[in-house]
Design a protein around this motif. Structure first.
Motif, mmCIF file in Angstrom:
data_model
loop_
_atom_site.group_PDB
_atom_site.id
_atom_site.type_symbol
_atom_site.label_atom_id
_atom_site.label_comp_id
_atom_site.label_asym_id
_atom_site.label_seq_id
_atom_site.Cartn_x
_atom_site.Cartn_y
_atom_site.Cartn_z
ATOM 1 N N UNK A 2 0.849 -1.185 0.000
ATOM 2 C CA UNK A 2 0.000 0.000 0.000
ATOM 3 C C UNK A 2 0.890 1.242 0.000
ATOM 4 N N UNK A 3 0.424 2.255 -0.704
ATOM 5 C CA UNK A 3 1.194 3.489 -0.859
ATOM 6 C C UNK A 3 0.449 4.617 -0.166
ATOM 7 N N UNK A 4 1.150 5.302 0.737
ATOM 8 C CA UNK A 4 0.546 6.386 1.510
ATOM 9 C C UNK A 4 1.240 7.710 1.210
ATOM 10 N N UNK A 5 0.450 8.770 1.133
ATOM 11 C CA UNK A 5 0.961 10.140 1.084
ATOM 12 C C UNK A 5 0.678 10.763 2.445
ATOM 13 N N UNK A 6 1.696 11.368 3.047
ATOM 14 C CA UNK A 6 1.558 11.957 4.386
ATOM 15 C C UNK A 6 2.032 13.397 4.338
ATOM 16 N N UNK A 7 1.174 14.333 4.751
ATOM 17 C CA UNK A 7 1.548 15.743 4.785
ATOM 18 C C UNK A 7 1.993 16.126 6.199
ATOM 19 N N UNK A 8 2.763 17.209 6.301
ATOM 20 C CA UNK A 8 3.292 17.605 7.611
ATOM 21 C C UNK A 8 4.156 16.516 8.201
ATOM 22 N N UNK A 9 5.011 15.909 7.349
ATOM 23 C CA UNK A 9 5.643 14.633 7.698
ATOM 24 C C UNK A 9 7.032 14.747 8.291
ATOM 25 N N UNK A 10 7.530 15.961 8.535
ATOM 26 C CA UNK A 10 8.928 16.081 8.956
ATOM 27 C C UNK A 10 9.129 15.942 10.462
ATOM 28 N N UNK B 9 -3.592 5.594 0.326
ATOM 29 C CA UNK B 9 -3.947 6.315 1.554
ATOM 30 C C UNK B 9 -3.362 7.716 1.502
ATOM 31 N N UNK B 10 -4.188 8.696 1.804
ATOM 32 C CA UNK B 10 -3.717 10.066 2.028
ATOM 33 C C UNK B 10 -3.968 10.411 3.479
ATOM 34 N N UNK B 11 -2.914 10.824 4.191
ATOM 35 C CA UNK B 11 -3.070 11.317 5.556
ATOM 36 C C UNK B 11 -2.846 12.821 5.554
ATOM 37 N N UNK B 12 -3.936 13.576 5.735
ATOM 38 C CA UNK B 12 -3.858 15.028 5.850
ATOM 39 C C UNK B 12 -3.489 15.378 7.291
ATOM 40 N N UNK B 13 -2.193 15.429 7.538
ATOM 41 C CA UNK B 13 -1.718 15.684 8.894
ATOM 42 C C UNK B 13 -1.221 17.115 9.077
ATOM 43 N N UNK B 14 -0.781 17.761 8.007
ATOM 44 C CA UNK B 14 -0.234 19.118 8.138
ATOM 45 C C UNK B 14 -1.258 20.038 8.786
ATOM 46 N N UNK B 15 -0.814 20.790 9.757
ATOM 47 C CA UNK B 15 -1.734 21.709 10.427
ATOM 48 C C UNK B 15 -0.985 22.640 11.346
ATOM 49 N N UNK C 15 -4.778 34.429 10.798
ATOM 50 C CA UNK C 15 -5.929 33.907 10.069
ATOM 51 C C UNK C 15 -5.508 33.305 8.734
ATOM 52 N N UNK C 16 -4.709 34.051 7.977
ATOM 53 C CA UNK C 16 -4.314 33.577 6.653
ATOM 54 C C UNK C 16 -3.440 32.333 6.738
ATOM 55 N N UNK C 17 -2.582 32.259 7.753
ATOM 56 C CA UNK C 17 -1.733 31.071 7.914
ATOM 57 C C UNK C 17 -2.566 29.844 8.236
ATOM 58 N N UNK C 18 -3.559 29.999 9.106
ATOM 59 C CA UNK C 18 -4.434 28.873 9.450
ATOM 60 C C UNK C 18 -5.246 28.412 8.245
ATOM 61 N N UNK C 19 -5.773 29.354 7.484
ATOM 62 C CA UNK C 19 -6.550 28.986 6.300
ATOM 63 C C UNK C 19 -5.659 28.303 5.272
ATOM 64 N N UNK C 20 -4.455 28.829 5.064
ATOM 65 C CA UNK C 20 -3.553 28.268 4.058
ATOM 66 C C UNK C 20 -3.172 26.823 4.393
#
Length: 239
Positions: free
Chosen positions: A9-17, A79-85, A100-105
């Motif tokens: 299985x192949x996963x994409x993970x954001x905010x992964x560092x 799988x996509x894990x939307x972790x960046x936040x 505000x703009x940073x949170x929305x982005x």
């Protein structure tokens, strides 16, 4: 498609560092996943099963590069894990336009662009799973932690998770969310851990492994979609 592309299985993970993202990369690799990991500052990996893509997740260009890299290297995305936040705790009237703009982005655009690009590929495959990391504060506002931008953005992701789960229910693509309490990561200085632990009915903070376990459960639970899984030491249940 080659057998090499079918075996894992192949996963994409954001905010992964760092933090939860880095922990999930490690946990998924231990379970045989191939991983495409992205964040602004991520460095190349020595692990041949991990491809890194540096970029701002709020940018549609980053989303395209991540998907292109996943398909070039591994041939699919399961799988996509939307972790960046980002999390900004301030009284409402003290938020700046930059806050505000940073949170929305990061929290909203960072969900929208990558999810749209990945789901287009999952539609071609006829299968896939998207998990988003939100926050338990969406369900139980706490006057000790004023954080309306988290409720505004991550609450939106909870709602979008349910909406997309229904839109794609018959197309083989599932959408779920993990809604954590306070997890011990570099985001929270050690000096705050005791105070933060007391916010949870179970009296402790969560571990990154708790989130990894939740993601692995949801990815294996083929009959579960549209679920907001609280991994929060009981916070959403009450105090």
């Amino acid at each position: 498609m080659s057998n090499r592309h079918q075996q894992h299985r192949v996963a994409v993970i954001t905010g992964a560092s760092q933090g939860i993202g880095a922990g999930v990369v490690k946990g998924l690799r231990e379970h045989g996943y191939r991983v495409v990991a992205t964040s602004r500052s991520i460095k190349p990996s020595d692990d041949l099963g991990v491809v890194t893509v540096a970029g701002d997740i709020g940018s549609a260009d980053t989303a395209r590069r991540v998907v292109d890299e996943a398909l070039q290297r591994f041939g699919r995305i399961d799988l996509l894990l939307n972790n960046a936040g980002i999390f900004t705790a301030k009284p409402f009237t003290q938020y700046t336009l930059e806050d505000f703009e940073a949170n929305i982005s990061t929290n909203v655009a960072g969900f929208f662009h990558i999810t749209q690009a990945v789901v287009a590929q999952m539609e071609r495959q006829g299968s896939g799973h998207v998990v988003s990391i939100t926050t338990s504060l969406v369900d139980h506002a706490n006057s000790n932690v004023p954080s309306v931008t988290a409720s505004l953005t991550k609450g939106g992701l909870n709602a979008a998770t349910k909406s997309l789960a229904i839109e794609y229910a018959k197309k083989g693509i599932r959408f779920n969310a993990v809604s954590p309490g306070i997890i011990k990561t570099p985001m929270h200085h050690e000096s705050t851990h005791e105070w933060l632990a007391a916010l949870h009915p179970v009296g402790r903070n969560g571990e990154i492994a708790d989130i990894v376990d939740a993601v692995l459960y949801l990815d294996a639970a083929n009959f579960v979609t549209g679920e907001i899984l609280h991994v929060d030491g009981g916070q959403s249940a009450g105090h």
